[in-house]
Every structure is written in structure tokens, then in C-alpha cells.
Scaffold this active site. Structure first.
Site, PDB file in Angstrom:
ATOM      1  N   TYR A   1      46.439 -38.693 -45.623  1.00 32.78           N
ATOM      2  CA  TYR A   1      45.224 -37.892 -45.446  1.00 32.78           C
ATOM      3  C   TYR A   1      43.969 -38.707 -45.769  1.00 32.78           C
ATOM      4  CZ  TYR A   1      47.689 -33.709 -44.172  1.00 32.78           C
ATOM      5  OH  TYR A   1      48.445 -32.803 -43.461  1.00 32.78           O
TER       6      TYR A   1
ATOM      7  N   ARG B   1      43.218 -40.689 -42.691  1.00 31.58           N
ATOM      8  CA  ARG B   1      42.653 -39.856 -41.621  1.00 31.58           C
ATOM      9  C   ARG B   1      41.227 -39.412 -41.963  1.00 31.58           C
ATOM     10  NH1 ARG B   1      46.735 -35.212 -40.778  1.00 31.58           N
ATOM     11  NH2 ARG B   1      45.107 -34.499 -39.357  1.00 31.58           N
TER      12      ARG B   1
ATOM     13  N   GLN C   1      41.863 -24.996 -34.724  1.00 29.02           N
ATOM     14  CA  GLN C   1      42.994 -25.490 -35.531  1.00 29.02           C
ATOM     15  C   GLN C   1      42.629 -26.839 -36.150  1.00 29.02           C
ATOM     16  OE1 GLN C   1      46.930 -24.821 -33.154  1.00 29.02           O
ATOM     17  NE2 GLN C   1      45.278 -24.872 -31.668  1.00 29.02           N
TER      18      GLN C   1
ATOM     19  N   VAL D   1      40.959 -29.765 -38.342  1.00 27.38           N
ATOM     20  CA  VAL D   1      40.568 -29.872 -39.749  1.00 27.38           C
ATOM     21  C   VAL D   1      39.447 -30.895 -39.922  1.00 27.38           C
ATOM     22  CG1 VAL D   1      42.869 -29.176 -40.565  1.00 27.38           C
ATOM     23  CG2 VAL D   1      42.388 -31.615 -40.203  1.00 27.38           C
ATOM     24  N   ASP D   2      38.899 -31.371 -38.807  1.00 30.46           N
ATOM     25  CA  ASP D   2      37.972 -32.510 -38.877  1.00 30.46           C
ATOM     26  C   ASP D   2      36.498 -32.138 -39.071  1.00 30.46           C
ATOM     27  OD1 ASP D   2      37.124 -31.688 -36.281  1.00 30.46           O
ATOM     28  OD2 ASP D   2      38.526 -33.048 -35.299  1.00 30.46           O
TER      29      ASP D   2
ATOM     30  N   HIS E   1      43.281 -23.871 -39.959  1.00 28.97           N
ATOM     31  CA  HIS E   1      44.159 -24.801 -40.686  1.00 28.97           C
ATOM     32  C   HIS E   1      43.431 -25.569 -41.778  1.00 28.97           C
ATOM     33  CE1 HIS E   1      47.076 -24.787 -36.980  1.00 28.97           C
ATOM     34  NE2 HIS E   1      47.158 -23.687 -37.711  1.00 28.97           N
TER      35      HIS E   1
ATOM     36  N   CYS F   1      46.151 -25.193 -59.679  1.00 28.79           N
ATOM     37  CA  CYS F   1      45.228 -24.090 -59.997  1.00 28.79           C
ATOM     38  C   CYS F   1      44.361 -23.702 -58.803  1.00 28.79           C
ATOM     39  CB  CYS F   1      44.352 -24.442 -61.201  1.00 28.79           C
ATOM     40  SG  CYS F   1      43.056 -25.663 -60.851  1.00 28.79           S
TER      41      CYS F   1
ATOM     42  N   THR G   1      44.763 -27.961 -26.930  1.00 26.55           N
ATOM     43  CA  THR G   1      45.859 -27.685 -27.863  1.00 26.55           C
ATOM     44  C   THR G   1      47.184 -27.624 -27.107  1.00 26.55           C
ATOM     45  OG1 THR G   1      46.795 -26.125 -29.462  1.00 26.55           O
ATOM     46  CG2 THR G   1      45.331 -25.171 -27.803  1.00 26.55           C
TER      47      THR G   1
ATOM     48  N   ASN H   1      42.985 -28.712 -20.463  1.00 24.56           N
ATOM     49  CA  ASN H   1      43.910 -29.668 -21.065  1.00 24.56           C
ATOM     50  C   ASN H   1      44.364 -30.638 -19.957  1.00 24.56           C
ATOM     51  OD1 ASN H   1      46.253 -30.905 -22.330  1.00 24.56           O
ATOM     52  ND2 ASN H   1      46.268 -29.177 -23.740  1.00 24.56           N
TER      53      ASN H   1
HETATM   54  C1  BJW Z   1      43.227 -33.017 -24.637  1.00 17.86           C
HETATM   55  C2  BJW Z   1      42.491 -34.199 -24.566  1.00 17.86           C
HETATM   56  C3  BJW Z   1      41.145 -34.105 -24.103  1.00 17.86           C
HETATM   57  C4  BJW Z   1      44.456 -34.671 -25.326  1.00 17.86           C
HETATM   58  N1  BJW Z   1      40.652 -32.920 -23.758  1.00 17.86           N
HETATM   59  N2  BJW Z   1      42.710 -31.866 -24.283  1.00 17.86           N
HETATM   60  C5  BJW Z   1      57.287 -18.598 -35.064  1.00 17.86           C
HETATM   61  C6  BJW Z   1      58.236 -19.248 -34.321  1.00 17.86           C
HETATM   62  C7  BJW Z   1      58.647 -20.545 -34.664  1.00 17.86           C
HETATM   63  C8  BJW Z   1      58.088 -21.202 -35.751  1.00 17.86           C
HETATM   64  C9  BJW Z   1      57.140 -20.542 -36.466  1.00 17.86           C
HETATM   65  C10 BJW Z   1      56.749 -19.277 -36.145  1.00 17.86           C
HETATM   66  N3  BJW Z   1      55.800 -18.866 -37.025  1.00 17.86           N
HETATM   67  C11 BJW Z   1      55.581 -19.870 -37.890  1.00 17.86           C
HETATM   68  C12 BJW Z   1      56.396 -20.893 -37.593  1.00 17.86           C
HETATM   69  C13 BJW Z   1      56.484 -22.178 -38.296  1.00 17.86           C
HETATM   70  C14 BJW Z   1      55.340 -23.109 -37.991  1.00 17.86           C
HETATM   71  C15 BJW Z   1      55.311 -23.471 -36.512  1.00 17.86           C
HETATM   72  O1  BJW Z   1      54.533 -22.987 -35.740  1.00 17.86           O
HETATM   73  N4  BJW Z   1      56.141 -24.396 -36.119  1.00 17.86           N
HETATM   74  C16 BJW Z   1      56.159 -24.852 -34.719  1.00 17.86           C
HETATM   75  C17 BJW Z   1      56.116 -26.363 -34.678  1.00 17.86           C
HETATM   76  C18 BJW Z   1      57.321 -24.245 -34.044  1.00 17.86           C
HETATM   77  N5  BJW Z   1      54.069 -22.527 -38.408  1.00 17.86           N
HETATM   78  C19 BJW Z   1      53.702 -22.538 -39.671  1.00 17.86           C
HETATM   79  O2  BJW Z   1      54.425 -22.998 -40.543  1.00 17.86           O
HETATM   80  C20 BJW Z   1      52.359 -21.928 -40.022  1.00 17.86           C
HETATM   81  N6  BJW Z   1      52.510 -21.048 -41.137  1.00 17.86           N
HETATM   82  C21 BJW Z   1      52.972 -19.798 -41.005  1.00 17.86           C
HETATM   83  O3  BJW Z   1      53.129 -19.287 -39.935  1.00 17.86           O
HETATM   84  O4  BJW Z   1      53.247 -19.191 -42.218  1.00 17.86           O
HETATM   85  C22 BJW Z   1      54.138 -18.103 -42.198  1.00 17.86           C
HETATM   86  C23 BJW Z   1      55.534 -18.567 -41.773  1.00 17.86           C
HETATM   87  C24 BJW Z   1      56.038 -19.757 -42.236  1.00 17.86           C
HETATM   88  C25 BJW Z   1      57.315 -20.185 -41.836  1.00 17.86           C
HETATM   89  C26 BJW Z   1      58.064 -19.413 -40.947  1.00 17.86           C
HETATM   90  C27 BJW Z   1      57.536 -18.217 -40.487  1.00 17.86           C
HETATM   91  C28 BJW Z   1      56.249 -17.783 -40.916  1.00 17.86           C
HETATM   92  C29 BJW Z   1      51.400 -22.996 -40.489  1.00 17.86           C
HETATM   93  C30 BJW Z   1      51.030 -23.934 -39.398  1.00 17.86           C
HETATM   94  C31 BJW Z   1      50.093 -25.009 -39.961  1.00 17.86           C
HETATM   95  C32 BJW Z   1      49.888 -26.127 -38.982  1.00 17.86           C
HETATM   96  N7  BJW Z   1      49.235 -27.194 -39.644  1.00 17.86           N
HETATM   97  C33 BJW Z   1      48.931 -28.414 -38.911  1.00 17.86           C
HETATM   98  C34 BJW Z   1      48.554 -29.513 -39.920  1.00 17.86           C
HETATM   99  C35 BJW Z   1      47.153 -29.305 -40.470  1.00 17.86           C
HETATM  100  C36 BJW Z   1      46.746 -30.444 -41.359  1.00 17.86           C
HETATM  101  C37 BJW Z   1      46.734 -31.776 -40.637  1.00 17.86           C
HETATM  102  O5  BJW Z   1      46.003 -31.960 -39.640  1.00 17.86           O
HETATM  103  O6  BJW Z   1      47.464 -32.646 -41.083  1.00 17.86           O
HETATM  104  O7  BJW Z   1      47.858 -28.184 -37.995  1.00 17.86           O
HETATM  105  S1  BJW Z   1      50.255 -28.951 -37.849  1.00 17.86           S
HETATM  106  C38 BJW Z   1      49.243 -29.498 -36.548  1.00 17.86           C
HETATM  107  O8  BJW Z   1      49.465 -28.703 -35.364  1.00 17.86           O
HETATM  108  C39 BJW Z   1      47.808 -29.247 -36.997  1.00 17.86           C
HETATM  109  C40 BJW Z   1      47.163 -28.762 -35.733  1.00 17.86           C
HETATM  110  O9  BJW Z   1      46.025 -27.985 -36.036  1.00 17.86           O
HETATM  111  C41 BJW Z   1      48.278 -27.954 -35.076  1.00 17.86           C
HETATM  112  C42 BJW Z   1      48.118 -27.801 -33.610  1.00 17.86           C
HETATM  113  O10 BJW Z   1      48.141 -29.036 -32.965  1.00 17.86           O
HETATM  114  P1  BJW Z   1      47.156 -29.270 -31.721  1.00 17.86           P
HETATM  115  O11 BJW Z   1      45.771 -29.134 -32.171  1.00 17.86           O
HETATM  116  O12 BJW Z   1      47.595 -28.422 -30.605  1.00 17.86           O
HETATM  117  O13 BJW Z   1      47.397 -30.834 -31.416  1.00 17.86           O
HETATM  118  P2  BJW Z   1      48.495 -31.540 -30.514  1.00 17.86           P
HETATM  119  O14 BJW Z   1      48.475 -32.967 -30.869  1.00 17.86           O
HETATM  120  O15 BJW Z   1      49.798 -30.835 -30.585  1.00 17.86           O
HETATM  121  O16 BJW Z   1      47.986 -31.323 -29.013  1.00 17.86           O
HETATM  122  C43 BJW Z   1      46.811 -31.923 -28.533  1.00 17.86           C
HETATM  123  C44 BJW Z   1      46.577 -31.447 -27.112  1.00 17.86           C
HETATM  124  O17 BJW Z   1      45.355 -31.995 -26.660  1.00 17.86           O
HETATM  125  C45 BJW Z   1      47.653 -31.914 -26.125  1.00 17.86           C
HETATM  126  O18 BJW Z   1      48.103 -30.795 -25.371  1.00 17.86           O
HETATM  127  C46 BJW Z   1      46.913 -32.896 -25.224  1.00 17.86           C
HETATM  128  O19 BJW Z   1      47.379 -32.888 -23.878  1.00 17.86           O
HETATM  129  C47 BJW Z   1      45.498 -32.404 -25.317  1.00 17.86           C
HETATM  130  N8  BJW Z   1      44.441 -33.398 -25.061  1.00 17.86           N
HETATM  131  N9  BJW Z   1      43.273 -35.269 -24.932  1.00 17.86           N
HETATM  132  C48 BJW Z   1      41.435 -31.848 -23.823  1.00 17.86           C
HETATM  133  N10 BJW Z   1      40.341 -35.246 -23.996  1.00 17.86           N
HETATM  134 ZN    ZN Z   2      44.031 -27.721 -61.321  1.00 18.33          ZN
END
Ligand code: BJW
Ligand code: ZN
Length: 248
Positions: free
Chosen positions: A67, A70, A101, A103-104, A119, A130, A188, A213
Site C-alpha cells: 500500500y 501504491r 470503488q 481508493v485513489d 472501498h 482501535c 470496472t 469500458n
Molecule cells: C478501462 C480503462 C480505461 C481499463 N477506461 N475502462 C457475492 C458473491 C460472491 C462473492 C461475494 C459476494 N458478496 C461478497 C463477496 C465476496 C467479495 C467479492 O465480491 N468477491 C468477488 C471477487 C467474487 N466481496 C467482498 O468481500 C466485499 N465485502 C462484503 O461483501 O462483505 C460482506 C461479505 C463478505 C464475504 C462474503 C459475503 C459477504 C468487499 C469487497 C472489497 C473490495 N476491495 C478492493 C480492494 C480495495 C483496496 C485496494 O485497492 O487495495 O477494491 S478489491 C478491488 O476490486 C478494489 C476495487 O475497487 C474492486 C473493483 O475492481 P475494479 O475497479 O473493477 O478494477 P479491475 O482491475 O477489476 O477492472 C478495471 C476495468 O477497467 C477493466 O474492466 C478494464 O477493462 C477497464 N479499463 N482501462 C475505461 N482507460
Molecule cells: Zn489504536
């Protein structure tokens, strides 16, 4: 850009718009997307394996350093034309909600106002015990910096896999999605829940779905209008076509 006339008509009439953004929106600022995040020393790690409480418990220093790396990259970049186009869109629409979504912090830096950060924000640091926020810490230690109040390990204020999203932000995002006339999904991959479900909530409540996208995503077959290209190119053209031209 050739915008479908039907979409122009819908957008010029719309008074409630929700926009969900992901890492692709910041790609043209020079940041790698989440799933394409690694370079240099970090190529051996999958981002999904670092962004979790388990990873932090197993090797806190490794996760902290990722982190910190990043965070430094983010400090060197600026919003791009896509971020600024969303600022312009917000000025035209009373009921505009930007759900991100990312974090930047680049949407805020660009000037967007009504932002829901689902996020968290990588620039904020809080105690893993704490929960207290801290403004300063030392980054050059052998181990993770510790909380000044309780000695707990500091961590980025982001939402990891398996953690809950901030409740108020999520509720507001669900509400904005359910009540909007048009829902944009931009830069996304649409695979992380619960953010990915917002587009479906919007659609189930009659919203028109628009995706921007370069790649197809699981959402693509469900959208009414798909623009396959970069958000930094498509968004400014779209905003210009719909609001700048029609307001003169
Ligand atoms: C362009 C481009 C250009 C490129 N122009 N576009 C139900 C079913 C199954 C699983 C779950 C569920 N509910 C919850 C879950 C578990 C889990 C989950 O979803 N897992 C999946 C992988 C299946 N979710 C969670 O755990 C969430 N918590 C939760 O639901 O709590 C309750 C619970 C827990 C457990 C079970 C059930 C319930 C929390 C999710 C937190 C995600 N956090 C992250 C990290 C944040 C910190 C960090 O940055 O390090 O957030 S993960 C990561 O993914 C980050 C992003 O915000 C997020 C989304 O990613 P994003 O933004 O879509 O990026 P990419 O890289 O995937 O895609 C980029 C896109 O851009 C691509 O499509 C490119 O083509 C495109 N692109 N250039 C336009 N110029
Ligand atoms: Zn503390």
C-alpha cells in the site's frame, strides 16, 4: 463521437443519474487497474491475495509496503479528462451521485462533490485495533508502524475482501442506484460485490444502463448502451455532445 440519438434524448431529460466507477477511470492518469496492478518487485503477488485481512494477519509488513508503494504512485498522478467530464456532468444534473470503488481520491481532486467512496481511501491510515485515524507515521521501519494510542498495527483505510463496506455509503449508493433514470458503469470489471450488484438494482428499477469500458464485462450483455473505449476519451465527448452543445 456518434452518440445514439435515443441516449442523447434520455440524458438531456434525466434529472437523476448514478455513476459507478472503477480502476479503469484512473488508468489514463497513469495508475494501473486493480487486476493489472503489479509491476517491479510486486509482479510475484496477485492483488487479490494482498487485499485481505488474512494477508495482513499473515504478513502485515508485506501488505503495508504494497500500500505504501501504491500510495506513492498515487501522489504522483493527476485526474484525467474522464474525471473532469464527470465533474461537468454533476454540474448539469441535480440528482447526480458518483459512486466509486476507487481508493485513489482522484475524483475529489478533480472537483466532484457528491462522491460515495465504497472501498475507502488509500491516503487515509487507521489503527487496525482501535480504529483511530492518524495523519503521520514513519514508513522506514522494519515493521508496520504502530498506533500512538493503543500500539495496534496501522493499516490503510480501505475495504478488503471479506470486510463490510461503510454502511452509510453503501445505503446511499443503493438508494441512488434504485432511483436513478440512467446508471453508468465506467472502468470496472464488475466482478466485486456488492458494488457490482448496483447496476442490477438500477436496471430492476427501470434505469437505462450505460457502460464505458474497452473490454466486455459480465454486465455488457445487460446494458442498453455499451461504449467500448477509454473513459478519458468517451466521457468528455459524451458530456460535450449532450450538455455543452445543447446548452448553447
Ligand atoms: C478501462 C480503462 C480505461 C481499463 N477506461 N475502462 C457475492 C458473491 C460472491 C462473492 C461475494 C459476494 N458478496 C461478497 C463477496 C465476496 C467479495 C467479492 O465480491 N468477491 C468477488 C471477487 C467474487 N466481496 C467482498 O468481500 C466485499 N465485502 C462484503 O461483501 O462483505 C460482506 C461479505 C463478505 C464475504 C462474503 C459475503 C459477504 C468487499 C469487497 C472489497 C473490495 N476491495 C478492493 C480492494 C480495495 C483496496 C485496494 O485497492 O487495495 O477494491 S478489491 C478491488 O476490486 C478494489 C476495487 O475497487 C474492486 C473493483 O475492481 P475494479 O475497479 O473493477 O478494477 P479491475 O482491475 O477489476 O477492472 C478495471 C476495468 O477497467 C477493466 O474492466 C478494464 O477493462 C477497464 N479499463 N482501462 C475505461 N482507460
Ligand atoms: Zn489504536
Amino acid at each position: 463521437m456518434d452518440l445514439p440519438f435515443e441516449l442523447i434524448r434520455i440524458l438531456t431529460k434525466a434529472n437523476r443519474i448514478a455513476v459507478l466507477t472503477g480502476a479503469g477511470v484512473s488508468q489514463e492518469s497513469g495508475l494501473r487497474t486493480f487486476r493489472d496492478a503489479q509491476s517491479g518487485l510486486w509482479t510475484q503477488y496477485k492483488p487479490e491475495d494482498l487485499a485481505s485481512p488474512d494477508a495482513f494477519a499473515r504478513d502485515p509488513k508485506l501488505v503495508w509496503d504494497w500500500y505504501a508503494w501504491r500510495r506513492e504512485a498515487i501522489k504522483c498522478v493527476r485526474p484525467n479528462a474522464g474525471h473532469y467530464a464527470l465533474v461537468e456532468m454533476e454540474k448539469k444534473i441535480d440528482g447526480f451521485t458518483l459512486i466509486t470503488q476507487n481508493v485513489d481520491g482522484l475524483h475529489r481532486m478533480a472537483g466532484s462533490k457528491n462522491i460515495l467512496e465504497l472501498h475507502g481511501n488509500i491516503l487515509r491510515v487507521r489503527c487496525s485495533e482501535c480504529g483511530g485515524f492518524t495523519e503521520s507515521w514513519g514508513d522506514d521501519t522494519e515493521s508496520v508502524p504502530l498506533c500512538g494510542k493503543c500500539n495496534g498495527k496501522l493499516r490503510p483505510d480501505v475495504v478488503w475482501f471479506g470486510e463490510s463496506l461503510p454502511r452509510e455509503e453503501l445505503e446511499m449508493a443503493v438508494n441512488a442506484s434504485r432511483t436513478c433514470r440512467v446508471f453508468f458503469s465506467i472502468g470496472t470489471s464488475g466482478i466485486v460485490q456488492p458494488a457490482a450488484a448496483l447496476a442490477h438494482a438500477a436496471r430492476n428499477n427501470g434505469a437505462v444502463l450505460v457502460e464505458i469500458n474497452p473490454e466486455t464485462t459480465p454486465l455488457t450483455p445487460k446494458v442498453d448502451f455499451a461504449f467500448h473505449g477509454k473513459s478519458g476519451e468517451i466521457l468528455p465527448a459524451l458530456v460535450n455532445e449532450v450538455w455543452q452543445k445543447t446548452s448553447t
